[in-house]
Design a protein around this motif. Structure first.
Motif, mmCIF file in Angstrom:
data_model
loop_
_atom_site.group_PDB
_atom_site.id
_atom_site.type_symbol
_atom_site.label_atom_id
_atom_site.label_comp_id
_atom_site.label_asym_id
_atom_site.label_seq_id
_atom_site.Cartn_x
_atom_site.Cartn_y
_atom_site.Cartn_z
ATOM 1 N N PHE A 117 0.829 -1.212 0.000
ATOM 2 C CA PHE A 117 0.000 0.000 0.000
ATOM 3 C C PHE A 117 0.863 1.261 0.000
ATOM 4 N N ALA A 118 1.975 1.221 0.718
ATOM 5 C CA ALA A 118 2.890 2.366 0.696
ATOM 6 C C ALA A 118 3.471 2.552 -0.693
ATOM 7 N N ARG A 119 3.806 1.464 -1.361
ATOM 8 C CA ARG A 119 4.344 1.558 -2.714
ATOM 9 C C ARG A 119 3.314 2.131 -3.678
ATOM 10 N N ALA A 120 2.052 1.702 -3.525
ATOM 11 C CA ALA A 120 0.996 2.234 -4.389
ATOM 12 C C ALA A 120 0.762 3.710 -4.121
ATOM 13 N N HIS A 121 0.804 4.087 -2.852
ATOM 14 C CA HIS A 121 0.563 5.481 -2.484
ATOM 15 C C HIS A 121 1.630 6.406 -3.049
ATOM 16 N N THR A 122 2.831 5.891 -3.238
ATOM 17 C CA THR A 122 3.923 6.706 -3.785
ATOM 18 C C THR A 122 4.069 6.552 -5.298
ATOM 19 N N GLY A 123 3.106 5.861 -5.929
ATOM 20 C CA GLY A 123 3.059 5.870 -7.382
ATOM 21 C C GLY A 123 3.475 4.615 -8.099
ATOM 22 N N ALA A 124 3.851 3.540 -7.393
ATOM 23 C CA ALA A 124 4.313 2.336 -8.064
ATOM 24 C C ALA A 124 3.170 1.553 -8.709
ATOM 25 N N PHE A 125 1.961 1.645 -8.126
ATOM 26 C CA PHE A 125 0.806 0.917 -8.642
ATOM 27 C C PHE A 125 -0.411 1.844 -8.658
ATOM 28 N N ASP A 126 -1.344 1.535 -9.570
ATOM 29 C CA ASP A 126 -2.587 2.307 -9.657
ATOM 30 C C ASP A 126 -3.705 1.690 -8.823
ATOM 31 N N LEU A 127 -3.584 0.403 -8.562
ATOM 32 C CA LEU A 127 -4.650 -0.313 -7.862
ATOM 33 C C LEU A 127 -4.052 -1.468 -7.071
ATOM 34 N N VAL A 128 -4.541 -1.631 -5.836
ATOM 35 C CA VAL A 128 -4.136 -2.768 -5.007
ATOM 36 C C VAL A 128 -5.347 -3.667 -4.792
ATOM 37 N N VAL A 129 -5.158 -4.963 -5.012
ATOM 38 C CA VAL A 129 -6.199 -5.951 -4.706
ATOM 39 C C VAL A 129 -6.007 -6.380 -3.258
ATOM 40 N N ALA A 130 -6.940 -5.976 -2.394
ATOM 41 C CA ALA A 130 -6.894 -6.348 -0.980
ATOM 42 C C ALA A 130 -7.672 -7.640 -0.793
ATOM 43 N N GLN A 131 -7.195 -8.497 0.109
ATOM 44 C CA GLN A 131 -7.826 -9.795 0.290
ATOM 45 C C GLN A 131 -9.044 -9.769 1.201
ATOM 46 N N TYR A 132 -9.140 -8.752 2.068
ATOM 47 C CA TYR A 132 -10.291 -8.694 2.976
ATOM 48 C C TYR A 132 -10.536 -7.240 3.393
#
Length: 328
Positions: free
Chosen positions: A244-259
């Motif tokens: 989530f930290a990586r996504a927040h800093t621009g590495a990913f556009d979307l994170v698939v959370a498991q729960y």
């Protein structure tokens, strides 16, 4: 035939802050934009909210220049009292949602924005659903849907939501994880973005090669490989304590959370007032505020309408985007 997109806003639980945040939000919009909205609810509740908030915006039950149209929903009972859980309020909130779904399915609304409802009140009224998600799936005849929490710098879509942690682990199957990846990919493609997707691990450190559990290897990794074979830009599983930290800093556009909490905690930490809830996998489009009925401040005029403005903005974005075949 309508030339402009039309967003239907449901009143939510009339005893909560929904009517207040709706009137506050609409009062900030340009007068010419008001014709693009219809509030599904009761004029009496909106007028009460106007008095509480001291804002100026006109509501009419017939199309009127410079006013917001109200689709009046019969309650067969007095308007519920503000700030109290009741079966009457639960029944009202369900009736609003049912009417909005009818409008969307008939093509009379391009997207629904839902104000908050109270699950206890809804169940007291005999409607036994986990909230908007289950009710919308039921009303549209959908097997299931996916919850996307969207904000400016972090977006997360959930494999499961309102189930126990044990139940969430059981739902993290290859099929469900793959479907979740696909739903998120299709939504972003529809909005004109080719998303970089990361799948969060289920176990600590993705199980450390089976040391802390083997679900990541057995279910998540195969789902990622199958999604890649479909041409989706997806990585994972990636340890949830960093992704989530990586996504927040621009590495990913979307994170698939498991729960539920795995996805909700980070986005509420970084975008508490602005993140919106988007339902994917339904035959209609729906965006919601990401807060509750706040009975403790209902009727005081203190409710913050920033999240409703975010939901309205996202709904207009979605409504203006043709439905992608993969998302239909």
């Amino acid at each position: 035939m309508r030339n402009e997109t039309r967003v239907a806003i449901t009143l939510g639980d009339p005893a909560g802050v929904g009517p207040e945040v709706i009137v506050k939000a609409l009062a900030t919009l340009p007068r010419k934009a008001l014709a693009n909205f219809v509030v599904v609810g009761n004029l009496e509740a909106l007028e009460r909210a106007k008095r509480v908030t001291s804002v100026s915006v006109n509501f009419e039950t017939v199309p009127t220049d410079g006013a917001v149209l109200v689709d009046e929903v019969p309650l067969d009972a007095p308007l519920p009292e503000i700030g109290k859980v009741s079966a009457a309020a639960g029944e009202a909130s369900v009736r609003y949602i049912r009417r909005a779904v009818d409008l969307a399915l008939a093509g009379e609304a391009d997207c629904i924005v839902t104000a908050p409802i109270n699950k206890e009140a809804m169940n007291l009224a005999g409607h036994h659903f986990d909230g908007h998600t289950g009710l919308l799936a039921h009303l549209t005849g959908s097997k299931s849907s996916f919850m996307l929490l969207a904000s400016e710098r972090l977006n997360t879509i959930h494999v499961s939501t309102h189930v126990s942690l044990r139940g969430a682990i059981e739902r993290a199957t290859v099929e469900r994880v793959l479907a979740t990846i696909g739903a998120g990919h299709a939504h972003f493609m529809r909005l004109g973005r080719h998303p970089r997707i990361a799948v969060a691990g289920l176990n600590p450190h993705c199980g450390e090669n089976g040391l802390f559990g083997d679900e990541d290897m057995r279910f998540l990794a195969p789902a990622v490989e199958l999604a890649k074979a479909k041409g989706i830009d997806v990585s994972g599983p990636i340890s949830a304590d960093t992704v989530f930290a990586r996504a927040h800093t621009g590495a990913f556009d979307l994170v698939v959370a498991q729960y539920h909490d795995q996805g909700h905690i980070p986005i509420k930490l970084v975008a508490f007032d602005t993140a919106v809830n988007v339902s994917l996998g339904l035959p209609i489009d729906r965006v919601s505020v990401d807060h509750g009925t706040a009975f403790d401040i209902a009727g005081t005029g203190k409710a913050n309408h920033v999240n409703m403005l975010s939901a309205i903005a996202y709904a207009r974005l979605v409504a203006a985007s043709p439905r992608h075949p993969a998302a239909a």
